[in-house]
Design a protein around this motif. Sequence first.
Motif, PDB file in Angstrom:
ATOM      1  N   GLU A 174       0.816  -1.206   0.000  1.00 46.65           N
ATOM      2  CA  GLU A 174       0.000   0.000   0.000  1.00 46.65           C
ATOM      3  C   GLU A 174       0.855   1.263   0.000  1.00 46.65           C
ATOM      4  OE1 GLU A 174      -4.050   1.686   2.147  1.00 46.65           O
ATOM      5  OE2 GLU A 174      -2.920   0.060   3.099  1.00 46.65           O
TER       6      GLU A 174
ATOM      7  N   GLU B 262     -10.474  -9.082  -0.894  1.00 51.32           N
ATOM      8  CA  GLU B 262      -9.859  -8.438   0.272  1.00 51.32           C
ATOM      9  C   GLU B 262      -9.203  -7.114  -0.118  1.00 51.32           C
ATOM     10  OE1 GLU B 262      -5.860  -9.134   3.013  1.00 51.32           O
ATOM     11  OE2 GLU B 262      -6.750 -10.834   1.932  1.00 51.32           O
TER      12      GLU B 262
ATOM     13  N   ALA C  14     -10.170  -3.282   0.941  1.00 50.15           N
ATOM     14  CA  ALA C  14      -9.204  -2.492   1.713  1.00 50.15           C
ATOM     15  C   ALA C  14      -8.807  -1.212   0.992  1.00 50.15           C
ATOM     16  CB  ALA C  14      -7.966  -3.334   2.009  1.00 50.15           C
ATOM     17  N   TRP C  15      -8.783  -1.239  -0.344  1.00 49.04           N
ATOM     18  CA  TRP C  15      -8.278  -0.112  -1.122  1.00 49.04           C
ATOM     19  C   TRP C  15      -9.372   0.618  -1.887  1.00 49.04           C
ATOM     20  CZ3 TRP C  15      -3.620  -3.325  -3.429  1.00 49.04           C
ATOM     21  CH2 TRP C  15      -2.686  -3.557  -2.415  1.00 49.04           C
TER      22      TRP C  15
END
Length: 358
Positions: free
Chosen positions: A102, A142, A146-147
């Motif tokens: 990330e 996932e 998350a993003w």
Amino acid sequence: HNRILLAGLLAATVWSVAPLWAEEPGEGKPNRFSQNAPKKERVNAPVFAKLRNGVNMDTCLPDLGVWPKVQHDAAQFRAAADAGFTSVRVFLPFAADPVSAEQQIKDALSNDLAIVVCMWGTHAWSRNTNLGVKQIADKWRELARAWKHYPGDLVFEILNEPEGIGFMKANGAPKVMPLYNAAAQAIRDVDPDRPILIGAPGLNDSEFLDPFVSEEYLTYRFDGGKGFYDDVNAGVAIHFYSPKHTDGLNFSMWIQALGDDDSKWKAPITEQITNAVDWRNNIGVDIPIITTEWGCWLFPKRSEEDLTKWLDHHMDLFGNYNIGNMWYTGLQNNQRSFGIFDSELGWNQTCLLYTSPS
């Protein structure tokens, strides 16, 4: 146009040049390209335009990465942006901790770069496709969740070169497409608007776009029944390094010269584009095509005349037929044969002249 990049450990002198997108087809244009214009125009996501001028940054993070790669540093992305690139591409191994990856997303976006995050799969998937379908879908679901808050300049490239994990060529193509489809469905269930790239089977070979990258194999649905052909946030990824040894003239991955017969080295390159353009015309939909890997070995004794001719032919084809490109690789380490950036010497000036738009 020389200027100095004050980019931490990666300070380098670079050139920036005007865009090289030609208005008219250049030498070596396949005659049949113009016979079938795409029948269905789409207003594709704007990020695909930023993938016209990209570069791979094949580095590693403290807890992930393979081979002898240098560590990621934000200065690398600043150097790419200052050189005129509009996008970068990085790898995310399936088993890696996405928290570290990330940081690369943040570093790219802070430099106004689009970033393609491409997943490396595992050989277990080709031995057990049911396992592969489940694991790749779960992982992308996932990550999509998350993003989801990141803007549209974050692109998910679902799977890198399936042949590298055991899905071999034509035999592996129908086996790997359920993995692509499951991942696309998982992403769309969470984020209908996330830009994605679906690679051709094999080594992302353009010859396998038809028939596999189609709604016959990509049956995912979202937003009230839309599918792949309606998905303006979906593009396709191809790779090629041409000409190589199987073409009878190994320029891209060795030190062989182009020679005096231009058709011998141009034809294998043109064929890769022919496959992609014919596929797009045959399905009748204006889907973005991005060459997320292309390049050649670079050595001090490589003929500048040969390299310039070879680059010029690629860029003519990319520009004339609206195909994005991301050179492999900008940086991996200073000894990497494909690398166009050296942390001590800066950018390869000849390659930068052609691959950077500004």
